[in-house]
Write an enzyme that holds these catalytic residues in place. Structure first.
Site, short mmCIF file in Angstrom:
data_model
loop_
_atom_site.label_atom_id
_atom_site.label_comp_id
_atom_site.label_asym_id
_atom_site.label_seq_id
_atom_site.Cartn_x
_atom_site.Cartn_y
_atom_site.Cartn_z
N ASP A 13 44.10 1.98 58.03
CA ASP A 13 45.56 2.07 57.73
C ASP A 13 46.03 0.78 57.19
O ASP A 13 45.97 -0.40 58.15
CB ASP A 13 46.22 2.52 58.79
CG ASP A 13 47.92 2.93 58.36
OD1 ASP A 13 48.24 2.57 57.48
OD2 ASP A 13 48.52 3.10 59.60
N ASP A 42 50.02 1.53 49.94
CA ASP A 42 49.92 1.90 51.32
C ASP A 42 48.65 3.10 51.19
O ASP A 42 48.79 4.03 50.59
CB ASP A 42 50.95 2.57 51.96
CG ASP A 42 51.09 3.27 53.38
OD1 ASP A 42 50.41 2.47 54.19
OD2 ASP A 42 51.46 4.43 53.58
#
Length: 474
Positions: free
Chosen positions: A159, A353
């Site tokens: 992430d 992201d």
């Protein structure tokens, strides 16, 4: 006589040249038109965009494999080491994706310190109710890392929007969510140590009698709480990081897709990128595969695969130092740049992201994209949309489809031309949707999601403050 012959040959030469032009020019024009068409549209086999039950590795991935790379797979695909009895529906996936986007937007607009204080107070008690939050459970990709001495392997979500790396640890004081790998046992590692309250690494954290504490709460209410610790992190056999600081979670809740935790690749000091800066110079890259049934990679440090990368400036904002900002300046569809004022993008700002599935755009930018895409897809049967994806098509009976290219233009004259797999989100053959959505507020930042990043070699160079793209990574 010579004059007549000269005139004859002149006319003959003129006719000959006209004949050559008549043959060659249309051919060249046709070739030019064909090249223009090929550069502005994707013609693909529909079956190649549908999910498969078999795991495959692309030729580009196999040729570029090295000891620096970790295999990157969709956690619910056939390449995943995690074996869920039942995968989430597309409706749940998209709903959870919206939860993550709301969390990202919230992190920019407000502080979460009060929520974290409550979480820290819960360690050693059962005051936090177990919730079924799952914003990290779908649409995300996992890698395998080793923790401890001897090392134990764990499948964790990677992430770029988070900093703290964490895994679930024994003993679970009040709650641990189900995971496939055995829980990490600190007592079985000879190199494990809790970080003391006197350590500079604990200066911004809470303490208990046993050591430094950490907490992370996500937008849907899922969370992890535990001791801030250090141990040996093994990425690959030749990439070992001693004294790596991570969260040893003893109170955790959320449906994290059976993953053991999370690998934080944000920009803050607690992230893996910062902690391994001396080894890798703040450089990492990844390639998200074109489908859930294929494999990509996560790699640290510079490599030969970065020679054809085009870089755009990596930006930062003081109130959200973890995120990777970049300047999106324009969008093209079918080779035509859309008429979107630059202020539309600059007002909102843009981050990239890895954990967001569907790219979010400012309302005006999305409206222009949707209109242009519909015009180019007028020959296909439309299909019902949903709450998030509203531009969908029914490809039943089509062996192949032709869709317009979508290009994102970034500062520095960098153009990222989406792979066909990054343009449409296939719910089924009868419902394939444009894989973009609009924010409901012009001031909310745009988010470049992982669907649009598919097949790119995406390079982050924190030291030089650049983000790069090159096609055909996997």
């Amino acid at each position: 006589m010579a004059s007549l012959l000269t005139t004859f040959f002149s006319h003959y030469l003129l006719l000959f040249l006209l004949l050559i032009f008549a043959i060659v020019l249309p051919s060249r024009c046709a070739n030019a038109t064909q090249k223009e068409f090929l550069s502005s549209y994707h013609t693909v086999d529909v079956r190649s965009l549908l999910p498969s039950d078999a795991c495959s590795s692309s030729k580009a991935l196999l040729e570029g494999s090295d000891e620096q790379r970790l295999n990157l797979v969709h956690q619910h695909g056939p390449c995943s080491p995690l074996h869920r009895k039942k995968n989430l529906s597309h409706e749940q996936i998209l709903s959870n994706d919206q939860s993550r986007v709301d969390w990202l937007h919230q992190r920019i607009s407000s502080s979460t310190s009060k929520q974290q204080d409550k979480l820290l107070d819960s360690l050693g008690s059962a005051t936090i109710p177990a919730r079924s939050g799952n914003s990290l459970s779908t649409g995300n990709y996992i890698v395998s890392i080793g923790i401890g001495t001897p090392k134990r392997d764990f499948s964790v979500v990677f992430d770029t929007g988070s900093d703290v790396t964490w895994i679930q640890c024994k003993p679970c004081v009040s709650h641990c969510y189900p995971q496939q790998d055995p829980l990490f046992d600190p007592l079985q590692s000879s190199t494990y140590a809790n970080i003391s309250c006197k350590s500079p690494y604990c200066s911004q954290r809470r303490c208990s009698g046993s050591g430094c504490l950490y907490s992370v709460q996500y937008g849907d209410g899922s969370y992890t709480v535990g001791f801030y610790a250090q141990d040996t992190l093994t990425l690959t056999p030749s990439n070992v990081i001693p004294n790596f600081r991570f969260g040893c979670g003893e109170n955790n809740s959320g449906l994290f897709g059976l993953a053991a935790g999370l690998l934080g690749l944000g920009r803050a000091m607690t992230s893996l990128v910062s902690q391994s800066y001396q080894m890798y110079g703040g450089v990492f890259s990844y390639c998200i595969p074109p489908s859930a049934s294929s494999m990509g990679y996560l790699s640290f440090g510079s490599s030969s695969a970065m020679t054809n990368v085009k870089y755009t400036p990596m930006l930062a904002k003081p109130n959200t130092p973890s995120f990777y900002y970049l300047n999106l300046v324009a969008i093209s569809v079918g080779g035509q740049q859309l008429s979107i004022p630059p202020s539309v993008f600059s007002t909102a700002g843009t981050i990239i992201d890895s954990g967001t599935v569907i790219t979010r755009l400012p309302p005006d930018a999305y409206s222009a994209l949707r209109t242009a895409f519909k015009q180019n897809m007028a020959g296909y049967k439309s299909a019902p949309g949903g709450s998030l994806l509203d531009t969908c098509y029914d490809f039943t009976g089509n062996k192949s489809i032709t869709i317009p290219t979508v290009e994102l233009h970034f500062d520095g004259s960098v153009t990222a031309k989406m792979d066909a797999s990054g343009i449409l989100y296939f719910i089924s053959i009868s419902q394939a949707c444009l894989a973009f959505a609009g924010n409901n507020d012009t001031n909310r930042m745009a988010i470049l999601g992982n669907t649009q990043q598919r097949t790119f070699n995406v390079v982050y160079d924190v030291s030089k403050k650049m983000i790069g793209f090159s096609p055909g990574g996997c």
